[in-house]
Design an enzyme around this catalytic site. Structure first.
Site, PDB file in Angstrom:
ATOM      1  N   ASN A   8      14.787  -8.309 -41.039  1.00  0.00           N
ATOM      2  CA  ASN A   8      15.113  -7.447 -39.904  1.00  0.00           C
ATOM      3  C   ASN A   8      15.025  -8.214 -38.596  1.00  0.00           C
ATOM      4  O   ASN A   8      14.162  -9.082 -38.446  1.00  0.00           O
ATOM      5  CB  ASN A   8      14.109  -6.285 -39.774  1.00  0.00           C
ATOM      6  CG  ASN A   8      14.175  -5.311 -40.929  1.00  0.00           C
ATOM      7  OD1 ASN A   8      15.230  -5.099 -41.518  1.00  0.00           O
ATOM      8  ND2 ASN A   8      13.042  -4.706 -41.254  1.00  0.00           N
ATOM      9  N   GLY A  36      11.041  -8.213 -40.719  1.00  0.00           N
ATOM     10  CA  GLY A  36      11.395  -7.726 -42.056  1.00  0.00           C
ATOM     11  C   GLY A  36      10.274  -8.141 -42.999  1.00  0.00           C
ATOM     12  O   GLY A  36       9.866  -9.311 -43.010  1.00  0.00           O
ATOM     13  N   GLY A  38      10.066  -8.703 -46.144  1.00  0.00           N
ATOM     14  CA  GLY A  38      10.358  -9.778 -47.089  1.00  0.00           C
ATOM     15  C   GLY A  38      10.348 -11.131 -46.402  1.00  0.00           C
ATOM     16  O   GLY A  38       9.661 -12.066 -46.833  1.00  0.00           O
ATOM     17  N   ASN A  40       9.085 -11.939 -43.535  1.00  0.00           N
ATOM     18  CA  ASN A  40       7.757 -12.257 -42.988  1.00  0.00           C
ATOM     19  C   ASN A  40       6.856 -12.854 -44.072  1.00  0.00           C
ATOM     20  O   ASN A  40       6.137 -13.833 -43.844  1.00  0.00           O
ATOM     21  CB  ASN A  40       7.076 -10.994 -42.441  1.00  0.00           C
ATOM     22  CG  ASN A  40       7.798 -10.396 -41.243  1.00  0.00           C
ATOM     23  OD1 ASN A  40       8.668 -11.042 -40.654  1.00  0.00           O
ATOM     24  ND2 ASN A  40       7.463  -9.160 -40.900  1.00  0.00           N
ATOM     25  N   GLY A 219      -7.408  -3.420 -43.221  1.00  0.00           N
ATOM     26  CA  GLY A 219      -7.313  -3.796 -41.805  1.00  0.00           C
ATOM     27  C   GLY A 219      -8.508  -4.640 -41.413  1.00  0.00           C
ATOM     28  O   GLY A 219      -8.876  -5.595 -42.108  1.00  0.00           O
ATOM     29  N   ASP A 244      -1.688  -7.625 -31.395  1.00  0.00           N
ATOM     30  CA  ASP A 244      -0.545  -6.937 -32.018  1.00  0.00           C
ATOM     31  C   ASP A 244      -0.696  -7.055 -33.538  1.00  0.00           C
ATOM     32  O   ASP A 244      -0.676  -8.155 -34.079  1.00  0.00           O
ATOM     33  CB  ASP A 244       0.764  -7.598 -31.544  1.00  0.00           C
ATOM     34  CG  ASP A 244       2.012  -6.981 -32.177  1.00  0.00           C
ATOM     35  OD1 ASP A 244       1.862  -6.028 -32.965  1.00  0.00           O
ATOM     36  OD2 ASP A 244       3.116  -7.459 -31.885  1.00  0.00           O
ATOM     37  N   ASP A 250       1.897  -8.487 -43.787  1.00  0.00           N
ATOM     38  CA  ASP A 250       2.786  -9.480 -44.405  1.00  0.00           C
ATOM     39  C   ASP A 250       2.117 -10.854 -44.441  1.00  0.00           C
ATOM     40  O   ASP A 250       2.282 -11.601 -45.413  1.00  0.00           O
ATOM     41  CB  ASP A 250       4.106  -9.555 -43.634  1.00  0.00           C
ATOM     42  CG  ASP A 250       4.830  -8.218 -43.634  1.00  0.00           C
ATOM     43  OD1 ASP A 250       4.704  -7.486 -44.632  1.00  0.00           O
ATOM     44  OD2 ASP A 250       5.495  -7.907 -42.635  1.00  0.00           O
TER      45      ASP A 250
END
Ligand code: RIB
Length: 302
Positions: A8, A36, A38, A40, A219, A244, A250
């Protein structure tokens, strides 16, 4: 390793808060970044030294060409990243709040045109890989065919159930390592899996859904690795001040896959992945924030 997944073009905007329905708010300067799940994960593993090839689809446009070029620059083999004449490259609109949390809308575009036939065309590369890595931003029939192809050839399957979707039982049964966050684990089990102790208690139940082993990401609290014997080990993550969180999951999956392919044990690979995930929160964007080994050594003296 062979990654089957999405690419993406991400559009990132920082916001003080997210708008209410019908409301317009002003945010920071827009940033275009490669993304995206994948792509990443492919870049995350490549930056950590893994040999990576990817199967995916982009549109016949500038964004698609730039995403493919970006993968090549990272050393990812893009032989099986094809171009769709029917749809634009996938895009993701991402807002990031001051606490580093993100909210994402994905327009799949060309990613949605990837099918089982594309997987068949890449069969030789899949069966020659040490592992395949998948997520759910591409059609389920492509995911199912890739898992089937790999499992029959005894290639390890690492499946990241993100974004959550109903996957056929055969897909889960063909999976060696299932990676889910708390939300995805809860959806799969139909019960709350929030926090480390719930993940440790309920994690082994994931194996009842089919995979040989599982990792629940938590997380900032790290992750729980569920081994083939049903043992559940909590692995903490280093404390960081997140800027961020986009792409942190990923970074985790790519690092986990890189370490497993290199022969590490699941719990050990999970600890390394937790450090990579934490490091990826320290800069804006997904691929732009993925760490290399030297970054991890500098950040977290082992
Ligand atoms: O996991 C982060 C990714 O989700 C972003 O790069 C965006 O493209 C969406 O796929």
């Amino acid at each position: 390793m062979f990654v089957v997944g999405s690419l993406n073009g991400d559009l990132l905007v920082s916001v003080e808060r997210r708008p209410e329905p019908g409301e317009t708010i002003l945010g920071g300067d827009a940033q275009e970044r490669p993304g995206g799940k994948g792509a990443n994960q492919a870049v995350a593993a490549a930056r950590l030294g893994a040999r990576v090839a990817m199967l995916g689809r982009v549109g016949d446009d500038l964004v698609g060409r730039s995403l493919r070029d970006g993968l090549v620059a990272e050393g990812v083999d893009v032989t099986y990243v094809t171009t769709s004449a029917e749809a634009p490259t996938g895009r993701a609109v991402i807002t990031v709040t001051p606490d580093g949390e993100n909210a994402i809308i994905v327009s799949p575009g060309a990613n949605a045109r990837l099918g089982a036939g594309d997987v068949d065309a890449a069969r030789d590369a899949i069966v020659a890989a040490r592992a395949i890595v998948l997520q759910l931003e591409i059609p389920l029939d492509a995911v199912a065919r890739a898992v089937q192809t790999a499992a029959r050839a005894q290639v390890a399957v690492i499946l990241n159930l993100a974004p959550i979707a109903d996957v056929p039982a055969a897909v889960l049964a063909g999976t060696d390592v299932l990676v889910v966050n708390e939300h995805e684990a809860s959806a799969l089990l139909g019960a709350s899996v929030e926090g480390a102790s719930a993940a440790q208690r309920r994690g082994p139940e994931l194996l009842g859904r089919g995979p040989r082993s599982a990792v629940i990401t938590l997380g900032a609290a790290g992750a729980v690795a569920v081994g083939e014997d049903g043992s559940a080990e909590h692995v903490p993550a280093p404390r960081v001040r997140a800027i961020d969180t986009t792409g942190a999951g990923d970074a985790f999956v790519g690092a986990l896959a890189a370490e497993l392919v290199a022969g590490r044990r699941l719990a050990e690979a999970t600890g390394f992945a937790a450090r990579a995930g934490a490091a990826a929160t320290l800069a804006a964007g997904a691929q732009s924030a993925l760490p290399g080994r030297e970054d991890l050594e500098k950040l977290f003296v082992a």
